[in-house]
Design a protein around this motif. Sequence first.
Motif, mmCIF file in Angstrom:
data_model
loop_
_atom_site.group_PDB
_atom_site.id
_atom_site.type_symbol
_atom_site.label_atom_id
_atom_site.label_comp_id
_atom_site.label_asym_id
_atom_site.label_seq_id
_atom_site.Cartn_x
_atom_site.Cartn_y
_atom_site.Cartn_z
ATOM 1 N N ALA A 85 3.109 18.051 -12.631
ATOM 2 C CA ALA A 85 2.310 19.080 -13.299
ATOM 3 C C ALA A 85 1.922 20.182 -12.314
ATOM 4 N N PRO A 86 2.122 21.448 -12.692
ATOM 5 C CA PRO A 86 1.728 22.556 -11.809
ATOM 6 C C PRO A 86 0.216 22.705 -11.785
ATOM 7 N N SER A 87 -0.294 23.291 -10.725
ATOM 8 C CA SER A 87 -1.723 23.569 -10.644
ATOM 9 C C SER A 87 -2.083 24.661 -11.645
ATOM 10 N N THR A 88 -3.254 24.553 -12.248
ATOM 11 C CA THR A 88 -3.713 25.569 -13.188
ATOM 12 C C THR A 88 -5.151 25.951 -12.854
ATOM 13 N N CYS A 89 -5.529 27.154 -13.221
ATOM 14 C CA CYS A 89 -6.914 27.597 -13.041
ATOM 15 C C CYS A 89 -7.289 28.536 -14.177
ATOM 16 N N LEU A 90 -8.367 28.197 -14.879
ATOM 17 C CA LEU A 90 -8.890 29.058 -15.930
ATOM 18 C C LEU A 90 -10.180 29.689 -15.428
ATOM 19 N N ASN A 91 -10.146 30.997 -15.227
ATOM 20 C CA ASN A 91 -11.323 31.758 -14.795
ATOM 21 C C ASN A 91 -11.944 32.426 -16.018
ATOM 22 N N VAL A 92 -13.176 32.064 -16.339
ATOM 23 C CA VAL A 92 -13.837 32.582 -17.535
ATOM 24 C C VAL A 92 -14.934 33.572 -17.154
ATOM 25 N N ILE A 93 -14.868 34.767 -17.722
ATOM 26 C CA ILE A 93 -15.964 35.732 -17.605
ATOM 27 C C ILE A 93 -16.645 35.804 -18.962
ATOM 28 N N CYS A 94 -17.924 35.461 -18.998
ATOM 29 C CA CYS A 94 -18.683 35.484 -20.252
ATOM 30 C C CYS A 94 -19.783 36.534 -20.146
ATOM 31 N N ILE A 95 -19.755 37.516 -21.036
ATOM 32 C CA ILE A 95 -20.710 38.619 -21.015
ATOM 33 C C ILE A 95 -21.860 38.292 -21.957
ATOM 34 N N MET A 96 -23.068 38.278 -21.420
ATOM 35 C CA MET A 96 -24.248 37.918 -22.197
ATOM 36 C C MET A 96 -25.114 39.147 -22.498
ATOM 37 N N PRO A 97 -25.493 39.364 -23.746
ATOM 38 C CA PRO A 97 -26.313 40.528 -24.104
ATOM 39 C C PRO A 97 -27.806 40.283 -23.903
ATOM 40 N N ASP A 142 -4.956 20.264 -8.693
ATOM 41 C CA ASP A 142 -4.310 20.251 -10.002
ATOM 42 C C ASP A 142 -4.963 21.208 -10.998
ATOM 43 N N HIS A 143 -6.070 20.808 -11.615
ATOM 44 C CA HIS A 143 -6.731 21.664 -12.592
ATOM 45 C C HIS A 143 -8.083 22.121 -12.055
ATOM 46 N N SER A 144 -8.374 23.389 -12.208
ATOM 47 C CA SER A 144 -9.689 23.884 -11.792
ATOM 48 C C SER A 144 -10.143 24.962 -12.769
ATOM 49 N N ASN A 145 -11.471 25.122 -12.857
ATOM 50 C CA ASN A 145 -12.062 26.104 -13.750
ATOM 51 C C ASN A 145 -13.207 26.813 -13.036
ATOM 52 N N ALA A 146 -13.420 28.058 -13.361
ATOM 53 C CA ALA A 146 -14.523 28.830 -12.779
ATOM 54 C C ALA A 146 -15.164 29.671 -13.879
ATOM 55 N N LEU A 147 -16.482 29.868 -13.770
ATOM 56 C CA LEU A 147 -17.219 30.604 -14.790
ATOM 57 C C LEU A 147 -18.055 31.703 -14.147
ATOM 58 N N TYR A 148 -18.000 32.881 -14.738
ATOM 59 C CA TYR A 148 -18.799 34.019 -14.281
ATOM 60 C C TYR A 148 -19.604 34.540 -15.472
ATOM 61 N N PHE A 149 -20.926 34.553 -15.336
ATOM 62 C CA PHE A 149 -21.783 35.158 -16.343
ATOM 63 C C PHE A 149 -22.095 36.597 -15.920
ATOM 64 N N VAL A 150 -21.970 37.529 -16.860
ATOM 65 C CA VAL A 150 -22.356 38.915 -16.623
ATOM 66 C C VAL A 150 -23.501 39.234 -17.580
ATOM 67 N N PHE A 151 -24.671 39.546 -17.029
ATOM 68 C CA PHE A 151 -25.832 39.845 -17.857
ATOM 69 C C PHE A 151 -25.976 41.358 -18.034
#
Length: 346
Positions: A85-97, A142-151
């Motif tokens: 299995a190839p390495s994967t990375c899901l980078n999530v940017i979530c904009i909060m009002p 292998d699998h990694s995830n990152a989260l960024y909140f933008v206020f």
Amino acid sequence: VCLFLGAVRDMTAQENSVLESVCDRENVPLVGVRFGMVPEFTSKILSLLAFHHSYQVIGPAVERLLVNTQNGDRVPTNDVSQETAPSTCLNVICIMPLSSRDVSVALEKRDRLHWCMVRVIVCSLWRSKLASTTLKSVQRNDHSNALYFVFEDGVIIHLGEADFVTKLASKHHAAPSEYQILTALVQEIQENKPLEYDGNWSKKKLARGLVKNVVNNSPVPVSSTIGVESGASNEIVSQFYGKDMEVSGSSVNFVDHGILMIVDAASPRGHKEAKCKARKIYRELLSASRKLDIPTIEQSLVQGGCQDWEAASIVALQHFCYQSRVFASQCQSKASSSGTKRKHPT
């Protein structure tokens, strides 16, 4: 279809045996299923089940599985072995009002947006047994995830999978409550001591800097950006289910393993808020991605009427990543070659 699964823990051998005997006695067909090789929280499994059911694929898939099982045929699978299995990375940017200063653990202030943040954090960063396997996962890459909140006050908070989950696990919060997650988020905001912006800070500058930061820090090169937009098409879902997109041979070159996902929590499904800061930041983030020549598309992953659409979209795309079946670059290439352009909402 009636689904049986363990909550918090897997079903025991005895529980499986009882289920088999009851189904046999009542002449109810029983078959085992799984959604992939990555262990997940029960809540995320149920979210994924609802996602597949909304596209009307659960029933037909179970029927095919039953026929194959009854005929003694080998059940086909799209699983990629852990070794290859190839390495994967899901980078999530979530904009909060809302302002970062308005994030609170107080019950009277926990509105829908606070609930949304908790769900986005859990679905982005947690998976079953993650805390106990983080070191091994990092070593295997292998699998990694990152989260960024933008206020809306321009504050950006980065939550890394290993750091944030491990920090809470060290406090015996392996499966934290809403209060514990919000407490940790408030602490992250306070410790980062973000800059105070006035009303004239540049959304374009923020977006460009953030996208570059994500690209530079992603352990897997970012090969596509997906903006979640109600009313957009869902080719990425169609290609996930498509039998013609097998992950083998030359098609593997079209699979995206490093993804930037942009979610605007300020955008109610089916509505447009033209003057909302969050919507403008969302548009600037997509623009910044395109300026870096990253294939960038907008997609509607979950069906209409989903109250948990932000987290549900993250769970679905995570699942696509784990299965090595994200063909966002393909979708963007087809859109470019057709010469069609979708009008962007303001």
